[in-house]
Design an enzyme around this catalytic site. Structure first.
Site, mmCIF file in Angstrom:
data_model
loop_
_atom_site.group_PDB
_atom_site.id
_atom_site.type_symbol
_atom_site.label_atom_id
_atom_site.label_comp_id
_atom_site.label_asym_id
_atom_site.label_seq_id
_atom_site.Cartn_x
_atom_site.Cartn_y
_atom_site.Cartn_z
ATOM 1 N N HIS A 166 0.804 -0.808 0.238
ATOM 2 C CA HIS A 166 -0.118 -0.406 -0.088
ATOM 3 C C HIS A 166 0.179 0.819 -0.001
ATOM 4 O O HIS A 166 0.597 2.634 -0.097
ATOM 5 C CB HIS A 166 -0.873 -0.337 1.309
ATOM 6 C CG HIS A 166 -2.202 1.268 1.299
ATOM 7 N ND1 HIS A 166 -2.133 1.851 1.961
ATOM 8 C CD2 HIS A 166 -3.367 1.145 0.421
ATOM 9 C CE1 HIS A 166 -3.154 2.499 2.052
ATOM 10 N NE2 HIS A 166 -3.804 2.103 0.554
ATOM 11 N N LYS A 168 3.429 4.231 -1.476
ATOM 12 C CA LYS A 168 3.002 5.613 -1.903
ATOM 13 C C LYS A 168 4.442 5.476 -1.826
ATOM 14 O O LYS A 168 4.734 6.968 -1.970
ATOM 15 C CB LYS A 168 1.911 6.140 -1.903
ATOM 16 C CG LYS A 168 0.460 6.012 -2.144
ATOM 17 C CD LYS A 168 0.098 5.407 -1.232
ATOM 18 C CE LYS A 168 -1.252 4.675 -1.913
ATOM 19 N NZ LYS A 168 -2.175 3.831 -0.446
ATOM 20 N N ASP A 173 16.600 9.585 -8.583
ATOM 21 C CA ASP A 173 17.746 10.293 -9.268
ATOM 22 C C ASP A 173 18.756 10.014 -7.646
ATOM 23 O O ASP A 173 19.413 10.807 -7.088
ATOM 24 C CB ASP A 173 17.908 11.752 -9.356
ATOM 25 C CG ASP A 173 18.072 12.333 -11.090
ATOM 26 O OD1 ASP A 173 17.779 11.351 -11.379
ATOM 27 O OD2 ASP A 173 17.528 13.039 -11.886
ATOM 28 N N HIS A 343 -9.731 11.109 1.101
ATOM 29 C CA HIS A 343 -8.243 9.958 1.564
ATOM 30 C C HIS A 343 -6.798 10.813 2.455
ATOM 31 O O HIS A 343 -5.873 10.303 1.833
ATOM 32 C CB HIS A 343 -8.177 9.680 0.046
ATOM 33 C CG HIS A 343 -7.690 8.322 -0.044
ATOM 34 N ND1 HIS A 343 -6.299 8.511 -1.187
ATOM 35 C CD2 HIS A 343 -8.071 7.602 0.060
ATOM 36 C CE1 HIS A 343 -5.885 6.841 -0.944
ATOM 37 N NE2 HIS A 343 -7.005 6.505 -0.510
ATOM 38 N N LYS A 345 -4.046 10.801 4.812
ATOM 39 C CA LYS A 345 -3.543 10.041 5.640
ATOM 40 C C LYS A 345 -2.550 11.068 6.954
ATOM 41 O O LYS A 345 -1.660 10.928 6.335
ATOM 42 C CB LYS A 345 -2.966 9.100 5.471
ATOM 43 C CG LYS A 345 -4.246 8.653 4.935
ATOM 44 C CD LYS A 345 -3.205 7.343 3.353
ATOM 45 C CE LYS A 345 -4.589 6.630 2.247
ATOM 46 N NZ LYS A 345 -5.408 6.232 2.439
ATOM 47 N N ASP A 350 0.201 17.392 18.957
ATOM 48 C CA ASP A 350 1.012 18.904 19.254
ATOM 49 C C ASP A 350 2.158 19.591 18.975
ATOM 50 O O ASP A 350 2.744 20.739 19.715
ATOM 51 C CB ASP A 350 2.416 18.045 20.991
ATOM 52 C CG ASP A 350 2.047 17.760 21.859
ATOM 53 O OD1 ASP A 350 0.660 18.320 22.421
ATOM 54 O OD2 ASP A 350 1.689 16.800 22.583
#
Length: 425
Positions: A166, A168, A173, A343, A345, A350
């Site tokens: 999952h 991403k 380079d 979507h 995440k 703090d």
């Protein structure tokens, strides 16, 4: 008669083997974290940083620059610009990759760079990329792009079917990295302007932590292909380019499956003032709920945004709602994003720690999937994420304890049934 008995026995053995493999696919792997953490330090305590580095693996590195990219138009433009400017290597790992307009743009950019002599490595989850046109895949391979499909379903590996990548990740380079929540599909285009265009956030990274992002990609590439990517083209010397302290770490059922939940539990336990959680799939287990409740009871202001009616998996929304009772009673604020699929995440604690990446707040991310998150320790960066959170909150509907308790009995029943699937969500 003897032949018929033998054939029946063979079929029985095959079916039994398949059943065993399917059962193994859904059994838990490593031992779960079962004991609640004892609060020993705050987010700003040097011991928190030391523990994060030791328990999660890589150290927190100084001298990084992290740019936030909000929604598809900004995200895709930055990623494609980096790909088209590649001179030596591209490493790219993603879950969703479909053959739509944005998928074609990425494929064309990767093909052009491969034909120009750039070493291009693409890791696609088999399930997440199932909608990709085989001709598109073949065109990339013919151009010299090294494409690997992660955990293709085969009979002798059915036990791995439930383990998806999952992550991403994009590294160009060895010096510029990207991570966040976006997939390569057209619903991520635009600027979350309507229910056909999703709300998401991604991040562009430079500095020493890019080496850690590259190492996360190489982890799965080595597992899937048996080939190690190494050398200065992949891991060049990286000088300080900013003032942000950051750490990239990974989790996987094949090793360290609890790392992601461990990080969340550590951060929540260390929280002293506030927690801002953006979660596209929020299905916490009992231990995580208890940890959040205890934080709220000691005075931590906790705000959570989850998807509203526009969601790609209704069962997840139902399972999520079934777990809100204790949180709402403890004073946790939960709001559902209204305009489109949410979507994002991101966790901010703090106004100092920010954790972003591929991880959802659920058992699938904590125990079943391969995930990767970027942890950033920087006040200014955290305040920027809180400002984005507050913008999203203004477009969300607050869910009160009374409203949750008074939802229709059919909805309560659906939520309860969905919660039984929590270990797989």
């Amino acid at each position: 008669m003897t032949r018929q008995i033998a054939m029946t026995a063979l079929i029985t053995c095959i079916l039994t083997l398949i059943a065993v493999l399917i059962v193994l696919n859904f059994l838990p792997g490593e031992k779960r974290i079962e004991t609640q953490f004892v609060r020993q330090y705050n987010i700003g305590d040097p011991q928190f940083r030391r523990s994060m580095g030791v328990l999660l693996g890589p150290p927190i590195l100084e001298g990084n620059a992290v740019e936030v990219l909000v929604n598809g138009d900004a995200i895709f433009a930055a990623m494609l610009q980096a790909i088209r400017g590649a001179q030596k290597t591209i490493t790219f790992e993603t879950y969703i990759y479909w053959s739509e307009s944005i998928g074609r743009e990425f494929s064309e950019a990767l093909i052009e760079r491969a034909q120009a002599g750039v070493k291009v490595h693409v890791m696609l989850d088999f399930i997440g990329s199932v909608k990709m046109d085989p001709a598109n895949l073949e065109a990339m391979k013919q151009a010299g792009v090294q494409v690997q499909r992660y955990h293709k379903p085969v009979l002798w590996k059915l036990a791995r079917l439930n383990n998806r990548t999952h992550r991403k990740l994009l590294v160009v380079d060895g010096v510029v990295g990207f991570t966040g929540g976006v997939g390569i599909a057209d619903q991520w285009r635009g600027n979350a302007q309507d229910d056909k265009h999703w709300r998401d956030t991604h991040f562009r990274v430079e500095g020493p932590v890019v080496g850690q992002i590259q190492a996360v990609f190489v982890d799965n590439w080595t597992k899937a292909t048996g080939r190690v990517l190494d050398g200065i083209e992949y891991f060049p010397p990286l000088k300080a380019v900013g003032t942000v302290d950051a750490q990239m770490f990974r989790s996987s059922p094949t090793g360290g499956s609890e790392s992601m939940q461990l990080m969340y539990l550590m951060a929540i336990t260390a929280a002293q003032h506030s927690i801002h959680l953006s979660s596209s799939y929020f299905v916490p287990d009992d231990l995580t709920v208890k940890t959040l409740v205890n934080a709220a009871k000691r005075g931590v202001k906790i705000q959570i945004i989850t998807p509203g009616p526009e969601i790609d998996a209704d069962v997840v929304r139902s399972a999520s709602r079934s777990r809100w009772g204790e949180l709402l009673e403890a004073g946790v604020r939960i709001a559902e994003f209204q305009p489109t699929m949410f979507h994002v995440k991101a966790l901010v604690v703090d106004a100092m720690l920010v954790s972003v990446g591929s991880t959802n707040f659920d058992n699938r991310s904590f125990r079943l999937n391969d995930e990767a998150n970027l942890n950033v320790m920087d006040k200014d960066f955290a305040l920027r994420q809180i400002a984005i959170f507050n913008d999203d909150l203004r477009r969300s509907k607050n869910i009160t304890l009374e409203a949750w308790q008074q939802r229709p009995w059919q909805e309560k029943a659906t939520d309860r049934i969905a919660s039984l699937l929590g270990s797989q969500l």
